[in-house]
Every structure is written in structure tokens, then in C-alpha cells.
Enzyme design. Structure first.
Site, PDB file in Angstrom:
ATOM      1  NE  ARG A  28      -4.332  -1.487   0.086  1.00 28.07           N
ATOM      2  CZ  ARG A  28      -4.612  -2.537  -0.626  1.00 28.07           C
ATOM      3  NH1 ARG A  28      -3.378  -2.771  -1.649  1.00 28.07           N
ATOM      4  NH2 ARG A  28      -5.549  -2.957  -0.653  1.00 28.07           N
ATOM      5  CD  GLU A  88      -3.205   3.383  -6.159  1.00 25.96           C
ATOM      6  OE1 GLU A  88      -4.074   2.487  -6.357  1.00 25.96           O
ATOM      7  OE2 GLU A  88      -2.160   3.024  -5.497  1.00 25.96           O
ATOM      8  CG  HIS A 125      -3.040  -0.616  -7.138  1.00 31.96           C
ATOM      9  ND1 HIS A 125      -3.500   0.034  -6.162  1.00 31.96           N
ATOM     10  CD2 HIS A 125      -2.762  -1.938  -6.909  1.00 31.96           C
ATOM     11  CE1 HIS A 125      -3.714  -0.870  -5.210  1.00 31.96           C
ATOM     12  NE2 HIS A 125      -3.370  -1.931  -5.656  1.00 31.96           N
TER      13      HIS A 125
END
Length: 319
Positions: free
Chosen positions: A238, A267, A285
Site C-alpha cells: 500500500r 493514489e 497498481h
């Protein structure tokens, strides 16, 4: 039939499975669902199948109503879900561990290769149309054989990444909340160390730990300074585990040699300092982004949902 709200686009096979037993309201519009629309749609829902882009908090749970029984996240990470708020209301939360292990480990090792062998730089050079010529010192990178990979978070994905590293002739050290199975440690030749030692001895550091208050900015300026100036940092866990501003400064100043990132602190926004640098590989991602993996994730989320609505335990509850 119960009402199941799906917060974003998922493979059709999962929707078909849910529709065999329940009414399904799935978001199919372009982009992500707005917060206002999501709060409107969840009213009266018995189940919510959520994507990591949607925040499942007390406001949403209250908007759904007291009949809500399950929140099934289509992700292994669940920092988008307020799990205590679910527990307080008697709502079961579930995630999708296991099915994305190999795909995410592939991306982690891909980023290791991109960063250490400067593949992104090479591709950008070719696409730019600039003249280039092979030479003994042209875009020199770093080999992996005989080097040390430090894995932070030695769960399934960390172990899968370690297996790939071993095949490349790397030594493995890891930092984790608990010891891994001795047989697996022996297979990998992996040694458990504290984070300080891992940062000091590793040629590549790969992050695979869960995100939470204890791991927010786990890697900041102090930790980056503790790494070798020839080392590389990779993150497929993350984004907020890394202080992105500190990383941009460290990469710019040569504190570490390079990095590879699949996830970002804010993000989809990426720190502008990173975008200016050649020594960082950036991908959007893609950790679980294979047809097979995304389908398996959605199907497991559907299984979790159906089990709870039948009054059964879900296959993969959180906690």
C-alpha cells in the site's frame, strides 16, 4: 431475495453467481461511483461487494441500514473498510487473500528487475527517438545473483516473492510480526531480522506488509538513510507505507540507487518529485491485474457474500 450492491465493475462471472440467489445492483458506469450515488444505492442493501476504491465507513454502514449483513471486499488489503465499525454493527467483513499471491509476487519481482536493470529508462530512451549506441558503460544496472533481498511482511505474497528471488540466486532476510513455518524458512534459506538490520544489509527491500496505523510511513527519511546507497526499494503493498516525499528526495540525492512502485501514497496522484526522476519505475497498481486473478478475486468475494446471506461462515472473513 436479498439486495446485493456491487460498488464497481467486476467480472461478469461473479455477478452471474450472485444473481442465482439474489437481486444485484452493480455499478457499471464509466469511472468510479460517486460517494453520493454510492450512499443512495446502498440503502436497504443486505450485502455490499466493495472495491478498494470505495470507503466503507460508519456513514455508509448507517446509510445501508440495520439489515446489512456483510461487506465483501474484492481485495486482500482492507484499509478502505472500517472493520471495527462493521463489528460494532454485527456486520461480517471479508476479503480475498490467497488468490492474488502469485500475480502480485510477479509484479514485485518485475519491479525489482525494472529498477535494478534500468528497463524503464531504456524503454523511454527508445521511445523518445534519441540516438543511442551500445557501449561498455551504457545504462549499466545491478545484477541480483548473490545479493540480499529484504522482505518486510513475510506472508503469502512475501514468501512467493522470496521464491522468485531464490531462483535468481539471492539471499533472503525478512522482518515480520511472527516467525514463518520452519520448513518454509529452510526451503528459502530465509533469516528473520529486525527492520533496522534488514535495511542495513539488503540490496533490495520489498514491502509486503499490511497497511495500518503501525505501518503508516514505515519507510521514511530515517529508514531510507539506513539503507545502502546502492540499494533499491520496491512497494507492491500500500502506498502510504512509504513517505513518498522522503523517497523522492532520497532518490534525487542518491541516498538509495532506485525504486519500483506499484502503489502510491495518494493514489492515483503520484508525488511530482518522483515523476521527474529516471531512477524509479512507476506502474499503476497492477499487482493483481491478470484476467485469471481478478476473476478469482471477484468469485471469492461472491462466495463470501453468498455464504453470509445463507447464514454460513464466509470462506475468508477478516479477523
Amino acid at each position: 431475495m436479498s439486495k446485493v450492491v456491487v460498488t464497481g465493475r467486476v467480472p461478469e462471472a461473479a455477478l452471474e453467481k450472485l444473481r442465482t440467489e439474489h437481486d444485484v445492483d452493480a455499478w457499471t458506469g464509466p469511472g468510479s461511483i460517486s460517494r453520493e450515488e454510492l450512499l443512495r444505492r446502498v440503502a436497504g442493501a443486505d450485502a455490499v461487494v466493495s472495491l478498494l476504491t470505495e470507503r466503507i465507513d460508519a456513514e455508509l454502514l448507517d446509510a445501508a441500514g440495520e439489515q446489512l449483513k456483510v461487506v465483501a471486499n474484492v481485495a486482500v488489503g482492507y484499509d478502505n473498510i472500517d472493520v471495527p465499525a462493521c463489528t460494532e454493527r454485527g456486520i461480517i467483513a471479508a476479503n480475498t487473500p490467497g488468490v492474488l499471491t502469485e500475480a502480485t509476487a510477479d509484479i514485485a519481482f518485475g519491479l525489482i528487475l525494472m529498477a535494478t536493470r534500468r528497463l524503464g529508462e531504456g524503454e523511454r530512451l527508445i521511445r523518445s527517438g534519441q540516438a543511442w549506441k551500445w557501449g561498455m558503460f551504457f545504462l549499466l544496472g545491478s545484477s541480483l545473483q548473490g545479493k540480499t533481498l529484504g522482505i518486510v511482511g513475510m506472508g503469502g505474497i512475501g514468501q512467493a516473492t522470496a521464491r522468485r528471488a531464490k531462483a535468481f540466486g539471492m539471499e533472503i532476510v525478512y522482518q515480520s510480526r511472527s516467525e514463518i513455518d520452519p520448513a518454509i524458512a529452510a526451503e528459502l534459506g530465509a533469516r528473520r531480522v529486525e527492520l533496522d538490520e534488514l535495511l542495513a544489509v539488503s540490496d533490495v527491500v520489498s514491502l509486503h506488509c499490511p497497511y495500518g496505523p503501525n505501518t503508516h510511513h514505515l519507510i521514511g527519511a530515517e529508514q531510507l538513510t539506513a539503507m545502502k546507497d546502492t540499494a533499491y526499494l520496491v512497494n507492491t503493498a500500500r502506498g502510504p507505507i512509504i513517505d513518498e516525499a522522503a523517497l523522492a528526495t532520497a532518490l534525487r540525492d542518491g541516498v538509495i540507487a532506485g525504486a519500483g512502485l506499484d502503489v502510491f501514497e495518494h493514489e492515483p496522484t503520484v508525488h511530482p518529485g518522483l515523476l521527474e526522476l529516471e531512477n524509479v519505475a512507476l506502474v499503476p497498481h497492477l499487482g493483481s491485474a491478470t484476467v485469471e486473478t481478478r476473476t478469482a478475486m471477484a468469485m471469492l468475494a461472491a462466495d463470501n457474500t453468498l455464504a453470509v446471506l445463507r447464514g454460513e461462515q464466509p470462506p475468508t472473513p477478516i479477523g
